[in-house]
Design an enzyme around this catalytic site. Structure first.
Site, PDB file in Angstrom:
ATOM      1  CG  ASP A  55      -2.310   0.544   0.873  1.00 31.41           C
ATOM      2  OD1 ASP A  55      -2.748   0.349  -0.271  1.00 31.41           O
ATOM      3  OD2 ASP A  55      -2.946   1.152   1.751  1.00 31.41           O
TER       4      ASP A  55
ATOM      5  CG  ASP B 121      -9.135  -6.324  13.946  1.00 36.75           C
ATOM      6  OD1 ASP B 121      -9.843  -5.412  14.439  1.00 36.75           O
ATOM      7  OD2 ASP B 121      -7.957  -6.484  14.255  1.00 36.75           O
TER       8      ASP B 121
END
Length: 830
Positions: A143, A531
């Site tokens: 990224d 998450d």
């Protein structure tokens, strides 16, 4: 029964001799808490009403927080897997393996903070995993669009051609070369084969040369050329501008007949860097993970996904098989959305000063959740079912009429049931229809895949036309077709070039616009702890999860072991919880009428409200110093009844901890470190996270995501003694100093006032020492490895000491409130 037909796993409840006393103590503790609060509320301290009221509010909050944390541990379980049965069922001799394919994601951002050598070891452990090579594909998300990561991955792919066959030939563990060669074991003890000795020495030389090449790339990347990086063919590197570059995909292994040195096929290895342009919201790590979901669906489309951080290597080469014992179980596997493995770490000092191992959470809390609906944490080392990530409901789920899994409570005025009912229910209907018609779908080529989606079933096509799919998944006909293949695979007749072109399309900046990505599909946006939020959404869809603890840890990674980095890590987690608490997805009001069980909701609520505990915790840790400075106390003179209640409460707290350690297999050192760091983190990172979350939601002040630095090669535990100043250190340091000053003031006051003042002092001293003992690791973190305190601590200590000295003079504890009292000395001077 034939062993090949038997269950692939088994649930093992905790022994009744361990769990029943634990449950009894919990109930007794609830009763004792009731008696405790009955006494505390009925006996206020009139001359210190403010202190008494503050302490009562804090204690009530602690009790409620304990209940939310404790009751989800009511049904703890352990699990056992049978890898031999898995092989008997899905790997029959003379036939191709029928094990399901797995796409593995590795995410990295900054190669200077996440060393490429660590990422390379993670990738090598994946490529050498004990699983059919044609069923494994590794996708590395860069990224940061760093050429250093790209070049390091190219070197890794070349070294993998030698390393992978070496691991499989001699069945090595672990299969990350850095940690394999670092083992302090005599490899000759059980490996007397001269061939092994010779090949091991040769491989170690190869790895040392590989490290030299990687470190050379890192040294070269320290100074960026003014014109930017250029590739070997002379063209500029597309990612020179990190915030403005096109999407990049490079397949290193698994194509064009690339094999290892022994001529065997290797797993697919793919480099991915999604497109970034100014003006677009990229959603940090969650956005990168969703890009990997789409790329992998187009290229390989495995039905299961494994997510690992770049510093978490596969320590157990059979980890994928362990997960498949749950996922591919014919009976229980269909409702499992993910299998979570515990996180284990290398490079932590023996004393684990800042509770980096977090074994209380992984070995106690998670076992408790596994007995309800499954673990709530879906971080690194988690194997997902792809269909669950797409926002589909769990199979055979019965819902009350008019309810959907996205529904808010019926009493909530913001409920959008009527609008969402069609999209969610119909997507489930069309998926059921597609399950039995995968063969008819697969006959369509890339060119006529659009017609294939609408023409699969004439009766259902009107319910879910292609425009509905595009609104949910985006405008990629190839990706939409892949979402309907529950068992994975790509449509036949497609070429690698056409699939790569489509893969570039699905990682473009605007692909997610006006779709349900990040809302109902993929990793959910809105929190830096994506998450927890993603796991919550899956459980709301009726799925359950599984917690698997193999005998050999499945994954191992590195943890920030110095105080500052550890606090920043905890700050990020707490900030994510605050963001969820202040969002529409807060488990207090979201997801009722769905598949979420009450105790599971308790756990999710506890996971998002725990940063709020920082306020009463700081207030409660300040009370001892205030009591010592003012001579007041939060409790009146204690009667015999009160003494019994207080003693019973302390004994129940100790008994709860002891019994938890017993059935969880946690040592007392780990339990105590966890208690200490609960105070340290609550008084620093949780407080800052609370205010940052409020600023972000109410004022729109965004918080930058800080990548945690990974371990380097500067010596064992070298980072432990590294002191980095951060504002997170101010609150606990202030608490520490004022309590030390309070003790000095209290003792000096007792010395001057005589023997009778020592009795009331002991309770206050115990209270203050409780705070200091919990902050002791924090004090050691300040001391570091040097013989003197850092200057910043000296300055703060002098400043705070001066403030409280002035306060001390203002209180005048040695003088009567009515002025100086003159008494007759009793001597006859005449």
């Amino acid at each position: 029964m034939d062993e090949g037909r038997q269950p692939l796993s088994r649930k093992l409840p905790i022994s009744s001799s361990k769990i029943n006393p634990y449950r009894l103590i919990i109930l007794l503790r609830v009763v004792i808490l009731g008696l405790f609060f009955h006494y505390r509320i009925r006996h206020p301290v009139n001359d210190a009403y403010g202190l008494w009221l503050t302490s009562i509010i804090c204690e009530i909050w602690f009790a409620v927080s304990w209940i939310f944390d404790q009751f989800p541990k009511w049904f703890p379980v352990e699990r056992e897997t049978y890898l031999d049965r898995l092989s008997l069922r899905y790997e029959k001799e003379g036939k191709p393996s029928e094990l399901a394919a797995v796409d593995i994601f590795v995410s990295t951002v900054d190669p200077l903070k996440e060393p490429p050598l660590i990422t390379a070891n993670t990738v090598l452990s994946i490529l050498a995993v004990d699983y059919p090579v044609d069923k494994v594909a590794c996708y590395v998300s860069d990224d940061g669009a760093a050429m250093l990561t790209f070049e390091a991955l190219s070197e890794t792919s070349e070294f993998a051609r030698k390393w992978v066959p070496f691991c499989k030939k001699f069945n090595l563990e672990p299969r990350a070369p850095e940690w394999y060669f670092a083992q302090n074991v005599d490899y000759l003890r059980n490996k007397v084969d001269p061939m092994f000795v010779r090949e091991r020495r040769a491989m170690k030389r190869e790895y040392e040369e590989f490290k030299v090449r990687i470190n050379g790339l890192v040294a070269m990347a320290q100074k960026v050329p003014e014109e930017g990086w250029t590739m070997q063919d002379g063209t500029p590197w597309p990612g020179n501008n990190v915030r403005d570059h096109p999407g990049m995909i490079q397949v290193f292994l698994g194509h064009n007949g690339v094999h290892d040195v022994e001529g065997n096929e290797l797993p697919r290895l793919v480099y991915v860097s999604r497109e970034k342009r100014p003006g677009f919201e990229h959603h940090k790590k969650a956005g990168a993970m969703n890009a990997l979901v789409r790329v992998s669906a187009v290229i390989s489309n495995a039905p299961y996904l494994l997510n690992v951080d770049c510093d978490h290597y596969i320590n157990n080469s059979k980890a994928l098989r362990e997960a498949m014992c749950f996922m591919m179980d014919p009976q229980a596997g269909k409702k499992i959305c993910y299998v979570q493995f515990p996180q284990r770490f290398d490079g932590i000092d023996r004393h684990d000063r800042y509770s980096n191992r977090n074994v209380v959470f992984f070995d106690i809390n998670m076992k408790g959740l596994d007995g309800i609906q499954g673990p709530i944490y879906v971080g690194t080392g988690c194997v997902f079912r792809r269909q669950a990530l797409y926002g589909y409901d769990a199979p055979k789920k019965t819902k009350p009429p008019g309810k959907t899994c996205n529904c808010w409570p019926k009493w909530c005025c913001c409920c959008f049931r009527s609008r969402k009912k069609n999209s969610k229910g119909k997507s489930k209907d069309i998926r059921k229809t597609m399950k039995g018609r995968e063969t008819s779908l697969q006959i369509y080529t890339l060119e006529n895949i659009d017609e294939g989606i609408e023409g699969i079933d004439s009766e259902k096509s009107s319910l879910m036309p292609q425009i509905k799919f595009e609104k949910k998944f985006g405008q990629s006909s190839v990706f939409i077709a892949s979402t309907l293949l529950e068992d994975g695979g790509v449509p036949p007749g497609t070429t690698s070039a056409s699939l790569l072109k489509e893969a570039i399309h699905v990682i473009s900046c605007g692909y997610e616009d006006k779709t349900e990505w990040g809302k109902e599909v993929g990793w959910i946006y809105g929190s830096v702890t994506e998450d927890i939020l993603t796991g919550f959404k899956m459980h709301c869809h009726g799925w359950r999860s599984v917690y698997c603890i193999p005998k050999r840890p499945a994954f191992k990674g590195s943890a920030p072991i110095n105080l500052s980095d550890r606090l920043h890590q905890v700050l990020r987690w707490a900030l994510g919880s605050v963001e969820i608490f202040l969002s529409r997805h807060c488990p207090i009001w979201y997801g009722y009428g769905c598949g979420l069980k009450p105790l599971e909701r308790f756990s999710y609520i506890n996971s998002v409200v725990y940063p709020l505990t920082s306020l009463p915790l700081i207030a409660y840790c300040t009370l001892p110093a205030v009591c010592l400075l003012t001579g007041k106390f939060i409790v009146p003179e204690i009667s015999n009844y009160a003494s019994i209640v207080f003693m019973a409460l302390f004994i129940s707290i100790a008994a709860t901890g002891i019994l938890e350690m017993q059935w969880g297999g946690v040592g007392i050192d780990d339990w105590w470190r966890n208690e200490q760091f609960w105070v340290i983190g609550g008084a620093s990172a949780h407080l800052f996270a609370l205010f940052q979350g409020l600023l972000k939601v109410l004022a729109g002040v965004n918080t930058n995501f800080t990548v945690t630095s990974k371990a380097g090669d500067d010596g064992e535990f070298s980072d432990l003694y590294l002191f980095k100043w951060t504002s997170l250190l101010i609150p606990p340091m202030t608490l520490l100093i004022i309590n030390i000053i309070g003790i000095l003031v209290g003792v000096s006051n007792a010395i001057n006032n005589g023997y009778e003042s020592w009795g009331p002092l002991f309770g206050k001293l115990f209270f203050s020492l409780w705070v200091i003992v919990h902050l002791y690791p924090f004090l050691k973190g300040f001391m570091g490895k040097q013989d003197r305190l850092p200057t910043i601590i000296v300055v703060w200590s002098i400043l705070l000491a001066s403030i409280f000295s002035l306060l001390w003079v203002r209180i005048n504890p040695f003088l009567s409130k009515d002025g100086i009292v003159l008494e007759v000395c009793g001597l006859d001077c005449d």
